[in-house]
Design a protein around this motif. Structure first.
Motif, PDB file in Angstrom:
ATOM      1  N   ASP A  11      29.536  27.953  34.422  1.00  0.00           N
ATOM      2  CA  ASP A  11      30.275  28.863  35.099  1.00  0.00           C
ATOM      3  C   ASP A  11      31.260  29.348  34.034  1.00  0.00           C
ATOM      4  OD1 ASP A  11      28.722  28.111  37.123  1.00  0.00           O
ATOM      5  OD2 ASP A  11      30.201  26.804  37.838  1.00  0.00           O
ATOM      6  N   ILE A  12      31.508  30.709  34.114  1.00  0.00           N
ATOM      7  CA  ILE A  12      32.562  31.219  33.396  1.00  0.00           C
ATOM      8  C   ILE A  12      33.560  31.952  34.221  1.00  0.00           C
ATOM      9  CG2 ILE A  12      33.167  33.173  31.606  1.00  0.00           C
ATOM     10  CD1 ILE A  12      30.254  32.478  30.369  1.00  0.00           C
ATOM     11  N   GLN A  13      34.647  31.676  33.970  1.00  0.00           N
ATOM     12  CA  GLN A  13      35.770  32.430  34.648  1.00  0.00           C
ATOM     13  C   GLN A  13      36.180  33.559  34.006  1.00  0.00           C
ATOM     14  OE1 GLN A  13      38.969  30.033  36.270  1.00  0.00           O
ATOM     15  NE2 GLN A  13      40.159  31.897  37.067  1.00  0.00           N
ATOM     16  N   HIS A  14      36.460  34.766  34.378  1.00  0.00           N
ATOM     17  CA  HIS A  14      37.232  35.792  33.525  1.00  0.00           C
ATOM     18  C   HIS A  14      38.460  36.288  33.926  1.00  0.00           C
ATOM     19  CE1 HIS A  14      33.050  36.772  31.920  1.00  0.00           C
ATOM     20  NE2 HIS A  14      32.768  36.417  33.029  1.00  0.00           N
ATOM     21  N   LEU A  15      39.314  36.155  32.932  1.00  0.00           N
ATOM     22  CA  LEU A  15      40.547  36.648  33.420  1.00  0.00           C
ATOM     23  C   LEU A  15      40.869  38.149  32.624  1.00  0.00           C
ATOM     24  CD1 LEU A  15      42.694  33.228  32.780  1.00  0.00           C
ATOM     25  CD2 LEU A  15      41.672  34.114  34.716  1.00  0.00           C
ATOM     26  N   ASP A  16      40.614  39.083  33.119  1.00  0.00           N
ATOM     27  CA  ASP A  16      40.858  40.542  32.548  1.00  0.00           C
ATOM     28  C   ASP A  16      42.101  41.024  32.825  1.00  0.00           C
ATOM     29  OD1 ASP A  16      38.075  40.653  31.457  1.00  0.00           O
ATOM     30  OD2 ASP A  16      37.271  41.034  33.695  1.00  0.00           O
ATOM     31  N   MET A  17      42.875  40.844  32.058  1.00  0.00           N
ATOM     32  CA  MET A  17      44.422  41.353  32.122  1.00  0.00           C
ATOM     33  C   MET A  17      44.917  41.188  30.791  1.00  0.00           C
ATOM     34  SD  MET A  17      44.446  38.239  32.204  1.00  0.00           S
ATOM     35  CE  MET A  17      45.446  36.750  32.350  1.00  0.00           C
ATOM     36  N   PRO A  18      45.654  42.324  30.564  1.00  0.00           N
ATOM     37  CA  PRO A  18      46.480  42.496  28.920  1.00  0.00           C
ATOM     38  C   PRO A  18      47.491  41.550  29.516  1.00  0.00           C
ATOM     39  CG  PRO A  18      46.660  44.441  30.197  1.00  0.00           C
ATOM     40  CD  PRO A  18      45.601  43.804  31.006  1.00  0.00           C
ATOM     41  N   VAL A  19      47.869  40.583  28.546  1.00  0.00           N
ATOM     42  CA  VAL A  19      49.019  39.855  28.408  1.00  0.00           C
ATOM     43  C   VAL A  19      49.687  39.892  26.943  1.00  0.00           C
ATOM     44  CG1 VAL A  19      47.900  37.551  28.150  1.00  0.00           C
ATOM     45  CG2 VAL A  19      50.234  37.527  29.172  1.00  0.00           C
ATOM     46  N   THR A  20      50.817  40.178  27.030  1.00  0.00           N
ATOM     47  CA  THR A  20      51.456  40.439  25.703  1.00  0.00           C
ATOM     48  C   THR A  20      52.597  39.237  25.621  1.00  0.00           C
ATOM     49  OG1 THR A  20      51.566  42.621  25.560  1.00  0.00           O
ATOM     50  CG2 THR A  20      53.001  41.725  24.306  1.00  0.00           C
ATOM     51  N   ILE A  21      52.569  38.437  24.708  1.00  0.00           N
ATOM     52  CA  ILE A  21      53.068  37.233  24.537  1.00  0.00           C
ATOM     53  C   ILE A  21      54.186  37.318  23.085  1.00  0.00           C
ATOM     54  CG2 ILE A  21      53.266  34.589  24.218  1.00  0.00           C
ATOM     55  CD1 ILE A  21      50.541  34.633  25.380  1.00  0.00           C
ATOM     56  N   ALA A  22      55.438  37.288  23.349  1.00  0.00           N
ATOM     57  CA  ALA A  22      56.523  37.488  22.152  1.00  0.00           C
ATOM     58  C   ALA A  22      56.259  36.533  21.030  1.00  0.00           C
ATOM     59  CB  ALA A  22      57.952  37.463  22.712  1.00  0.00           C
ATOM     60  N   LYS A  23      56.662  36.788  19.962  1.00  0.00           N
ATOM     61  CA  LYS A  23      56.686  35.739  18.876  1.00  0.00           C
ATOM     62  C   LYS A  23      57.519  34.388  19.261  1.00  0.00           C
ATOM     63  CE  LYS A  23      58.613  35.032  14.425  1.00  0.00           C
ATOM     64  NZ  LYS A  23      59.305  35.818  13.209  1.00  0.00           N
ATOM     65  N   ASN A  24      57.028  33.444  19.137  1.00  0.00           N
ATOM     66  CA  ASN A  24      57.513  32.005  19.492  1.00  0.00           C
ATOM     67  C   ASN A  24      57.660  32.147  20.893  1.00  0.00           C
ATOM     68  OD1 ASN A  24      57.378  31.176  16.763  1.00  0.00           O
ATOM     69  ND2 ASN A  24      59.300  32.426  16.476  1.00  0.00           N
ATOM     70  N   GLY A  25      57.030  32.824  21.924  1.00  0.00           N
ATOM     71  CA  GLY A  25      56.934  32.671  23.418  1.00  0.00           C
ATOM     72  C   GLY A  25      55.909  32.062  23.907  1.00  0.00           C
ATOM     73  N   GLU A  26      55.974  32.183  25.404  1.00  0.00           N
ATOM     74  CA  GLU A  26      54.740  31.613  26.148  1.00  0.00           C
ATOM     75  C   GLU A  26      54.590  32.787  27.179  1.00  0.00           C
ATOM     76  OE1 GLU A  26      56.933  28.684  29.364  1.00  0.00           O
ATOM     77  OE2 GLU A  26      56.639  27.980  27.030  1.00  0.00           O
ATOM     78  N   SER A  27      53.208  32.835  27.671  1.00  0.00           N
ATOM     79  CA  SER A  27      52.740  33.356  28.751  1.00  0.00           C
ATOM     80  C   SER A  27      53.469  32.839  30.294  1.00  0.00           C
ATOM     81  CB  SER A  27      51.485  33.451  28.858  1.00  0.00           C
ATOM     82  OG  SER A  27      50.859  32.287  29.325  1.00  0.00           O
ATOM     83  N   GLU A  28      53.278  33.630  31.237  1.00  0.00           N
ATOM     84  CA  GLU A  28      53.739  33.178  32.503  1.00  0.00           C
ATOM     85  C   GLU A  28      52.235  32.350  33.040  1.00  0.00           C
ATOM     86  OE1 GLU A  28      54.337  36.373  35.448  1.00  0.00           O
ATOM     87  OE2 GLU A  28      55.745  37.292  34.173  1.00  0.00           O
ATOM     88  N   MET A  29      52.326  31.467  33.693  1.00  0.00           N
ATOM     89  CA  MET A  29      51.428  30.627  34.390  1.00  0.00           C
ATOM     90  C   MET A  29      50.391  31.523  34.924  1.00  0.00           C
ATOM     91  SD  MET A  29      53.046  27.020  35.953  1.00  0.00           S
ATOM     92  CE  MET A  29      54.017  27.953  37.336  1.00  0.00           C
ATOM     93  N   MET A  30      49.083  31.118  34.720  1.00  0.00           N
ATOM     94  CA  MET A  30      48.092  31.793  35.312  1.00  0.00           C
ATOM     95  C   MET A  30      47.208  31.041  36.085  1.00  0.00           C
ATOM     96  SD  MET A  30      46.852  34.207  32.014  1.00  0.00           S
ATOM     97  CE  MET A  30      47.629  33.291  30.728  1.00  0.00           C
ATOM     98  N   ASP A  31      46.577  31.434  37.349  1.00  0.00           N
ATOM     99  CA  ASP A  31      45.784  30.569  38.138  1.00  0.00           C
ATOM    100  C   ASP A  31      44.454  30.596  37.426  1.00  0.00           C
ATOM    101  OD1 ASP A  31      47.880  30.247  39.950  1.00  0.00           O
ATOM    102  OD2 ASP A  31      47.554  31.808  41.059  1.00  0.00           O
ATOM    103  N   ILE A  32      43.920  29.285  37.575  1.00  0.00           N
ATOM    104  CA  ILE A  32      42.473  29.135  37.293  1.00  0.00           C
ATOM    105  C   ILE A  32      41.773  28.192  38.299  1.00  0.00           C
ATOM    106  CG2 ILE A  32      42.897  29.185  34.629  1.00  0.00           C
ATOM    107  CD1 ILE A  32      42.735  26.360  34.678  1.00  0.00           C
ATOM    108  N   GLU A  33      40.535  28.508  38.224  1.00  0.00           N
ATOM    109  CA  GLU A  33      39.495  27.779  39.183  1.00  0.00           C
ATOM    110  C   GLU A  33      38.986  26.497  38.507  1.00  0.00           C
ATOM    111  OE1 GLU A  33      36.655  31.072  39.459  1.00  0.00           O
ATOM    112  OE2 GLU A  33      37.958  32.417  40.645  1.00  0.00           O
ATOM    113  N   GLY A  34      39.760  25.399  38.459  1.00  0.00           N
ATOM    114  CA  GLY A  34      39.509  24.346  37.900  1.00  0.00           C
ATOM    115  C   GLY A  34      38.759  23.289  38.552  1.00  0.00           C
ATOM    116  N   SER A  35      39.120  23.491  39.849  1.00  0.00           N
ATOM    117  CA  SER A  35      38.517  22.536  40.827  1.00  0.00           C
ATOM    118  C   SER A  35      37.870  21.096  40.245  1.00  0.00           C
ATOM    119  CB  SER A  35      37.257  23.296  41.475  1.00  0.00           C
ATOM    120  OG  SER A  35      36.430  22.492  42.539  1.00  0.00           O
TER     121      SER A  35
END
Length: 137
Positions: free
Chosen positions: A84-108
């Motif tokens: 199974d493949i989960q697609h996260l289609d969204m542009p996310v820009t992460i600054a130098k030495n930074g981190e993204s916001e938390m994203m929900d995934i379908e781990g189950s």
């Protein structure tokens, strides 16, 4: 004889308390971030992937960190053990030495086997970025 019996009872009581503290500590760390892997991003391609090793299941959140240069990720695909493949289609820009916001995934109950991501390769004309993926429950 009473002293030996009392010492034995105290020993078992202390052992039970220690085991409970260990179990409590493990439960408290259930929300800790787990490092899935690292990719080095350059201008040579617009796609990279991270093969995930080990038992990585039941995770619900994804976070990305970046070192050296900023990056804009346009798409993420998470491949699970059953294909199974989960697609996260969204542009996310992460600054130098930074981190993204938390994203929900379908781990189950599925194991994460691979994370692929696409980015703007033109951003790396003069350098590279180190991208790390983390998950947590």
């Amino acid at each position: 004889m009473k002293t030996k019996s009392l010492l034995v009872v105290c020993y078992f009581f202390m052992s039970a308390v220690s085991v409970q503290n260990i179990i409590s500590h493990i439960s408290d760390n259930a929300g800790a971030w787990v490092d899935l892997g690292t990719a080095t991003v350059t201008k040579a391609t617009d796609h990279e992937g991270v093969a995930v090793k080990g038992d990585v299941q039941n995770f619900r959140k994804l976070k990305i960190t970046v070192r050296n240069m900023p990056i804009t990720i346009s798409r993420i695909e998470i491949t699970y053990d059953q294909g199974d493949i989960q697609h996260l289609d969204m542009p996310v820009t992460i600054a130098k030495n930074g981190e993204s916001e938390m994203m929900d995934i379908e781990g189950s109950d599925r194991n994460i086997k691979r994370i692929d991501f696409w980015y703007n390769a033109q951003d790396f004309a003069r350098g590279k970025a180190i991208v790390n993926f983390f998950v947590r429950k």
